[in-house]
Write an enzyme that holds these catalytic residues in place. Structure first.
Site, PDB file in Angstrom:
ATOM      1  CG  HIS A 225      -7.149  -3.498  11.093  1.00 58.97           C
ATOM      2  ND1 HIS A 225      -6.124  -2.793  10.477  1.00 58.97           N
ATOM      3  CD2 HIS A 225      -8.235  -2.930  10.744  1.00 58.97           C
ATOM      4  CE1 HIS A 225      -6.538  -2.460   9.206  1.00 58.97           C
ATOM      5  NE2 HIS A 225      -7.789  -2.262   9.184  1.00 58.97           N
TER       6      HIS A 225
ATOM      7  NE  ARG B 221      -3.483  -0.241   3.068  1.00 55.37           N
ATOM      8  CZ  ARG B 221      -3.869  -0.186   4.100  1.00 55.37           C
ATOM      9  NH1 ARG B 221      -3.439  -0.472   5.276  1.00 55.37           N
ATOM     10  NH2 ARG B 221      -4.862   1.129   4.282  1.00 55.37           N
TER      11      ARG B 221
ATOM     12  CG  HIS C 173      -2.899   4.900   7.979  1.00 55.86           C
ATOM     13  ND1 HIS C 173      -2.213   4.240   6.945  1.00 55.86           N
ATOM     14  CD2 HIS C 173      -4.311   4.475   8.062  1.00 55.86           C
ATOM     15  CE1 HIS C 173      -3.070   3.407   6.334  1.00 55.86           C
ATOM     16  NE2 HIS C 173      -4.280   3.576   6.886  1.00 55.86           N
TER      17      HIS C 173
ATOM     18  CG  ASP D 295      -7.375   3.713  10.392  1.00 59.43           C
ATOM     19  OD1 ASP D 295      -8.451   3.366   9.991  1.00 59.43           O
ATOM     20  OD2 ASP D 295      -6.273   3.177  10.341  1.00 59.43           O
TER      21      ASP D 295
END
Length: 481
Positions: free
Chosen positions: A184, A141, A172, A256
């Protein structure tokens, strides 16, 4: 005590919610009428372009300035093309192509796709500098490991997206590229000094701001020298002192997903995370993917109660709501820009393929695709040459043996394809042993490491596993297919 309706409406103006399904439930439309800023779409909201256009129209019927966000990064993270894989290579491949003009075109094409279905906020680009090879959540990414190059591509991506009236969100902040855990699932820690952050992680964010990015997303990571023991999402030192005051960012700060462990477990709950984010300087709170009306009401009521009790300053929430409204106003009319060639993504993916060694020319290889788990950010999206070439064999590497692979190949070469092949010692050993005994090509579709099986005839890196990357790999493995 009943919630003050005015404070509840103010709280809703700082929230991005979500809902299941491909049509908007009644409660989702009701919340927009009550003041909710908007929704984030996930793969479960997307069937096809016609359905998605109807869904965004449904939401605009409830309120025409609704923000409709999506994680459409191209490459391995796609929502529009979650059933097939993205037609565009992701950031790692674009970084290898090393042509910001191509990056701008690819992001303009993504923006065109989003604008054509009524989505007006793309939670992209990812601008993290991926300095940890085994970063489990950023990897392909990222545009790369060089801050200056990542910054160049960041500016191009922001320009391409926003040319279509789709707002960009650089993420981020202050940089997730040095982490080796997934926010996460836990709260990652980055032990970097402020000077290291400014040199290594922050140049792409400075480039995004210079390019006019309308929003920046926070990271649920701890940087002790900057944030103390809190994640950046809860840190005014990160969001106000650094991002607002030092770097001069005036757009919307988006969190986020607050349901992620790095936020919700740290704060104790999603509503508690919402309070802490707003207090720290965030403007628009992404609740997450597993959201229903009860959770949205709970978060809004908790924010309103915090204002009433003095835990949260009303003027801080009003400031956040005003920035969210300004973002929604800017993005109110997304409009596709000039059309671009349909094969733009495939051609860029071809340029990103790197081959070291010699590919077999006597016979097309038998292609074996090793199954690999997906990250939460990626989701279950098709990848690899299976679907692009006939006869591809899918195997769990844990159940493969050297004898089985040699039997599959017969008198033809083998091409072993996977993602992050180096991370599992058993898979590495299997490939190395096969390569000693049989003509073997290895293709890595994840973030490449320094590992190379010594006896492999060739090692191929695609720098991503999107539909475009997969098609490009297929054309290398079977040029005549």
């Amino acid at each position: 005590m009943a919630t003050d309706p005015g404070l509840r409406r103010l709280a809703l103006r700082t929230l991005l919610a979500a809902f299941p399904g491909t049509t908007a439930p009644d409660w989702a439309r009701r919340l927009l009428e009550d003041g909710l800023t908007g929704y984030t779409f996930f793969g479960y909201n997307v069937a096809d372009a016609d359905q998605l256009s109807q869904l965004t129209a449904q939401l605009r019927d409830a309120r025409n300035d609704v923000l409709i966000a999506i994680d459409e990064e191209g490459g391995d993270v796609t929502r529009l093309a979650h059933r097939t894989g993205s037609p565009y290579p992701g950031n790692a491949a674009l970084g290898v192509v090393a042509d910001p003009a191509v990056t701008q075109q690819v992001y303009q094409a993504i923006g065109n796709d989003l604008a054509s279905v009524g989505v007006n906020l793309d939670l992209a680009p990812t601008v993290d500098v991926n300095t940890a090879d085994d970063n489990p959540i950023i990897g392909t990414r990222s545009f790369g490991a060089d801050p200056g190059e990542v910054a160049r591509h960041t500016a191009a991506a922001v320009a391409g997206l926003q040319r279509t009236g789709v707002a960009a969100c650089a993420k981020h902040f202050p940089g997730h590229g040095a982490t080796v855990t997934d926010s996460h699932l836990t709260l990652p820690r980055v032990d970097a000094t402020p000077a290291e952050l400014r040199r290594r992680d922050l140049p792409p964010f400075a480039a995004a701001i210079e390019a006019g990015a309308k929003s920046i997303m926070t990271a649920h990571i701890v940087v002790p020298a900057l944030t103390g023991q809190d994640p950046a999402t809860f840190s005014s030192a990160a969001l106000v002192t650094l991002l607002r005051e030092e770097y001069g960012f005036t757009g919307a700060i988006i969190t986020d997903a607050l349901e992620m462990a790095g936020a919700a477990e740290t704060a104790g709950s999603v509503p508690a995370a919402a309070i802490r984010s707003l207090a720290a300087g965030a403007d628009l709170l992404c609740i997450g993917a597993q959201v229903d009306a009860a959770l949205v009401d709970q978060v809004a009521d908790r924010i309103a109660a915090a204002i009433t009790s003095g835990e949260l300053r009303r003027d801080r929430v009003e400031q956040a709501a005003a920035r969210a409204a300004s973002l929604a106003e800017w993005a109110s009319v997304p409009n596709p820009a000039d059309p671009l060639p349909a094969d733009l993504g495939y051609r860029a993916a071809q340029r990103a393929v790197q081959v070291s060694g010699e590919l077999a020319t006597t016979a097309a290889p038998v292609v074996v695709q090793f199954d690999a788990a997906a990250t939460i950010a990626e989701g279950r999206v098709p990848w690899g040459p299976d679907g692009h070439l006939p006869g591809v064999v899918r195997l769990d590497p844990a159940h493969a043996t050297v004898d089985h692979l040699r039997k599959l190949a017969g008198d033809r070469p083998l091409a072993l394809v996977g993602r992050h092949l180096h991370r599992d010692p058993a898979t590495r050993a299997l490939i190395e042993e096969v390569a000693q005994q049989h003509p073997t090509v290895v293709a890595e579709m994840g973030w490449p490491s320094t590992w190379r099986p010594a006896d492999a005839h060739a090692f191929i890196t695609t720098h991503g596993a999107s539909y475009a990357n997969s098609a490009a790999l297929a054309s290398v493995l079977h040029p005549s297919a």
